[in-house]
Design an enzyme around this catalytic site. Structure first.
Site, PDB file in Angstrom:
ATOM      1  N   GLU A 205     -83.086 107.284 -45.600  1.00  0.00           N
ATOM      2  CA  GLU A 205     -83.353 108.718 -45.661  1.00  0.00           C
ATOM      3  C   GLU A 205     -82.621 109.294 -46.860  1.00  0.00           C
ATOM      4  O   GLU A 205     -81.468 108.929 -47.132  1.00  0.00           O
ATOM      5  CB  GLU A 205     -82.882 109.400 -44.382  1.00  0.00           C
ATOM      6  N   GLU A 210     -80.083 120.307 -48.131  1.00  0.00           N
ATOM      7  CA  GLU A 210     -79.921 120.918 -46.806  1.00  0.00           C
ATOM      8  C   GLU A 210     -79.007 122.130 -46.961  1.00  0.00           C
ATOM      9  O   GLU A 210     -78.066 122.116 -47.750  1.00  0.00           O
ATOM     10  CB  GLU A 210     -79.300 119.946 -45.809  1.00  0.00           C
TER      11      GLU A 210
END
Length: 350
Positions: A205, A210
């Site tokens: 990932e 974020e």
């Protein structure tokens, strides 16, 4: 971003200022970046102050671009849910008791469900909920409190919101992936632009961006992988401070080369890491606005202080492939074989 029960390495750093007339607003068909060239290790490192002698140009050609001049579901480039694989019945994406599994990651403590106009939840027909707004070439993914009368058919989630993924339509191995966006804030607010392997496995990932909603201007960029011998999940990443991230558009990107992954803010490198084991397959892009988290620090759970409505504003998402005729060539350790040019990915979408 999803499936994380992980502790990230956190730090704060000053980032480049906003330009009055931003030269990064467009997505050219060809792009040149200054990439880190020093040898890297499995432990990520900050490189935001790298000098010219520590950088090398990498030439890229565009393979994907969406300027969001129309609704994101109008042209088939995006789907509004996670994919369930070949064995997942098509009808279960759009409603039924198991459809919730494709529209949130409950173990994260998320308190939203991802909807779209076709989604019915537990109702007998589509609810017509649209979390996507397009205004003047800007897409907003809108999270809002679930109407009380719809909570029973939306699995009692506190919020409705949206997710877009390119799984099944666009994936690419190696290259540069970028979002131009404003990063929203607020208790429980968790925006992200990230990537997963097209084969459906996890990890690997890559979290290109974020936001920690309770910490305005705090941006996170992280790599996740698995150690094959122990099956242990490893993560390495940093927090970066960008004071006006919620108010101004900035470019957040990631270059995946054969030897390293480099993270960028406004096309300037800020950290890198040696490509971990397991990054073998093409990866697809995901952009979403989650609400609530048990594990991701600085987001928090939804409460009375959470916004009634919040928007993740996105001006553009683009992808590029490394030019096979002008490949990126960082220096090799003594005795090592030179890196061959790689050219894997989709054809130009625009």
């Amino acid at each position: 971003m999803r499936l994380k029960l992980l502790v990230l390495i956190g730090c704060l750093v000053s980032a480049p200022p906003t330009f009055a007339q931003d030269p990064l607003a467009d997505a050219p068909r060809k792009l040149s970046l200054a990439a880190t060239r020093e040898p890297v290790s499995a432990q990520c490192r900050r490189v935001e102050n790298a000098g010219p002698s520590n950088l090398a140009p990498v030439v890229l050609r565009r393979t994907f671009n969406d300027d969001f001049n129309v609704h994101p579901l109008a042209h088939g480039r995006w789907v509004p849910h996670y994919a369930g694989g070949a064995m997942w019945p098509e009808a279960q994406y759009w409603g039924g008791s198991t459809s919730q599994l494709r529209r949130q990651t409950k173990p994260n403590g998320e308190q939203q469900i991802y909807v779209d106009p076709r989604y019915a939840g537990l109702a007998k027909k589509p609810l017509g909920l649209n979390p996507f707004r397009v205004r003047n070439g800007v897409l907003s993914i809108v999270a809002s409190r679930t109407p009380p009368e719809l909570k029973p058919v939306l699995f009692n989630n506190a919020y409705i919101s949206g997710i877009l993924t390119t799984q099944g339509w666009f994936s690419q191995k190696y290259g540069y992936f970028e979002i131009r966006a404003k990063v929203p804030v607020g208790t429980g607010v968790w925006p992200a632009f990230w990537m997963l392997a097209d084969d459906g496995g996890w990890p690997p990932e890559i979290d290109v961006l974020e936001g920690r909603g309770q910490r305005p201007g705090d941006l996170v960029m992280t790599t996740h992988w698995r150690i094959p011998t122990t099956q242990k999940i490893e993560s390495c990443g940093f927090d970066f401070q960008l004071a006006d991230a919620a108010l101004a558009f900035h470019n957040y990107g990631m270059l995946w080369a054969q030897d390293r992954i480099i993270y960028f803010i406004d096309r300037k490198p800020v950290s890198d890491i040696k490509v971990p084991i397991g990054f073998d397959d093409p990866m697809y892009m995901i952009v979403n606005l989650a609400m609530g988290s048990k594990w991701f620090g600085g987001v928090g759970v939804v409460d009375g202080e959470s916004p009634e409505m919040v928007e993740f504003q996105i001006d553009r998402i683009s992808a590029y492939q490394i030019d096979p005729f002008q490949p990126y060539k960082p220096p090799q350790p003594q005795g090592a074989q030179p890196i061959k040019a790689s050219f894997e990915g989709e054809s130009d979408a625009r």
